[in-house]
Design a protein around this motif. Sequence first.
Motif, mmCIF file in Angstrom:
data_model
loop_
_atom_site.group_PDB
_atom_site.id
_atom_site.type_symbol
_atom_site.label_atom_id
_atom_site.label_comp_id
_atom_site.label_asym_id
_atom_site.label_seq_id
_atom_site.Cartn_x
_atom_site.Cartn_y
_atom_site.Cartn_z
ATOM 1 N N VAL A 197 0.859 -1.189 0.000
ATOM 2 C CA VAL A 197 0.000 0.000 0.000
ATOM 3 C C VAL A 197 0.892 1.235 0.000
ATOM 4 O O VAL A 197 1.796 1.347 0.837
ATOM 5 N N TYR A 198 0.645 2.162 -0.931
ATOM 6 C CA TYR A 198 1.445 3.377 -0.933
ATOM 7 C C TYR A 198 0.619 4.647 -0.763
ATOM 8 O O TYR A 198 1.175 5.746 -0.656
ATOM 9 N N GLN A 199 -0.711 4.520 -0.682
ATOM 10 C CA GLN A 199 -1.558 5.667 -0.348
ATOM 11 C C GLN A 199 -2.854 5.128 0.231
ATOM 12 O O GLN A 199 -3.400 4.144 -0.254
ATOM 13 N N GLY A 200 -3.366 5.791 1.241
ATOM 14 C CA GLY A 200 -4.619 5.370 1.864
ATOM 15 C C GLY A 200 -4.418 4.164 2.758
ATOM 16 O O GLY A 200 -3.291 3.798 3.097
ATOM 17 N N GLU A 201 -5.523 3.547 3.145
ATOM 18 C CA GLU A 201 -5.487 2.360 3.997
ATOM 19 C C GLU A 201 -6.375 1.285 3.392
ATOM 20 O O GLU A 201 -7.475 1.576 2.913
ATOM 21 N N GLN A 202 -5.888 0.061 3.429
ATOM 22 C CA GLN A 202 -6.647 -1.077 2.927
ATOM 23 C C GLN A 202 -6.997 -1.972 4.108
ATOM 24 O O GLN A 202 -6.106 -2.421 4.833
ATOM 25 N N THR A 203 -8.287 -2.220 4.301
ATOM 26 C CA THR A 203 -8.725 -3.100 5.375
ATOM 27 C C THR A 203 -9.146 -4.421 4.769
ATOM 28 O O THR A 203 -10.046 -4.477 3.922
ATOM 29 N N PHE A 204 -8.457 -5.487 5.185
ATOM 30 C CA PHE A 204 -8.825 -6.837 4.783
ATOM 31 C C PHE A 204 -9.759 -7.399 5.838
ATOM 32 O O PHE A 204 -9.502 -7.262 7.035
ATOM 33 N N VAL A 205 -10.845 -8.002 5.396
ATOM 34 C CA VAL A 205 -11.743 -8.720 6.289
ATOM 35 C C VAL A 205 -11.535 -10.192 5.991
ATOM 36 O O VAL A 205 -11.810 -10.662 4.881
ATOM 37 N N LEU A 206 -10.996 -10.902 6.982
ATOM 38 C CA LEU A 206 -10.615 -12.294 6.800
ATOM 39 C C LEU A 206 -11.758 -13.218 7.189
ATOM 40 O O LEU A 206 -12.738 -12.791 7.819
ATOM 41 N N ASP A 207 -11.632 -14.474 6.811
ATOM 42 C CA ASP A 207 -12.619 -15.488 7.173
ATOM 43 C C ASP A 207 -12.796 -15.472 8.683
ATOM 44 O O ASP A 207 -11.825 -15.475 9.424
ATOM 45 N N GLY A 228 -14.311 -12.878 10.130
ATOM 46 C CA GLY A 228 -14.623 -11.497 10.455
ATOM 47 C C GLY A 228 -13.486 -10.643 10.976
ATOM 48 O O GLY A 228 -13.670 -9.450 11.213
ATOM 49 N N GLU A 229 -12.287 -11.208 11.167
ATOM 50 C CA GLU A 229 -11.156 -10.406 11.655
ATOM 51 C C GLU A 229 -10.799 -9.349 10.614
ATOM 52 O O GLU A 229 -10.673 -9.642 9.420
ATOM 53 N N ALA A 230 -10.644 -8.094 11.042
ATOM 54 C CA ALA A 230 -10.265 -6.992 10.163
ATOM 55 C C ALA A 230 -8.802 -6.616 10.416
ATOM 56 O O ALA A 230 -8.401 -6.425 11.564
ATOM 57 N N VAL A 231 -8.033 -6.537 9.336
ATOM 58 C CA VAL A 231 -6.622 -6.167 9.400
ATOM 59 C C VAL A 231 -6.417 -4.981 8.469
ATOM 60 O O VAL A 231 -6.683 -5.082 7.268
ATOM 61 N N THR A 232 -5.956 -3.854 9.015
ATOM 62 C CA THR A 232 -5.744 -2.651 8.215
ATOM 63 C C THR A 232 -4.263 -2.517 7.869
ATOM 64 O O THR A 232 -3.398 -2.617 8.735
ATOM 65 N N VAL A 233 -3.998 -2.287 6.575
ATOM 66 C CA VAL A 233 -2.648 -2.090 6.063
ATOM 67 C C VAL A 233 -2.523 -0.625 5.682
ATOM 68 O O VAL A 233 -3.343 -0.094 4.930
#
Length: 113
Positions: free
Chosen positions: A55-65, A67-72
């Motif tokens: 990621v080089y701009q903004g934030e990407q939130t992954f929602v995993l199997d 329901g866990e959310a991980v923000t990059v």
Amino acid sequence: MDVVSDDGSNAVEVEPGVFLTQLAAGAEMSIQHLRIEPGGRVPEHSHHHEQVGFVYQGEQTFVLDGGEAVTVEPGESYRLESHEVHAAENRGDEVLLAIDVFSPPRPNPDWQE
């Protein structure tokens, strides 16, 4: 040697507010540019490709199997294993820009096939 430019003209809107540009692709891997507008979402899916990204701009939130959310955040990279269930969202106010590498190559998102 192949050289592919990302001038924006090859971007494809694959979901509302989600744009992918296929960049260089070879026999073993491919690279894509990802742009997600605020509020945009890639639906839950999995694929046989291993995926790494940056990621080089903004934030990407992954929602995993499960329901866990991980923000990059900008300057961070990530890895998704083959067959790992995930969705991706832009929950922020800024456009998300990222680079994804897939092995083996992925010419089209699985959820569109």
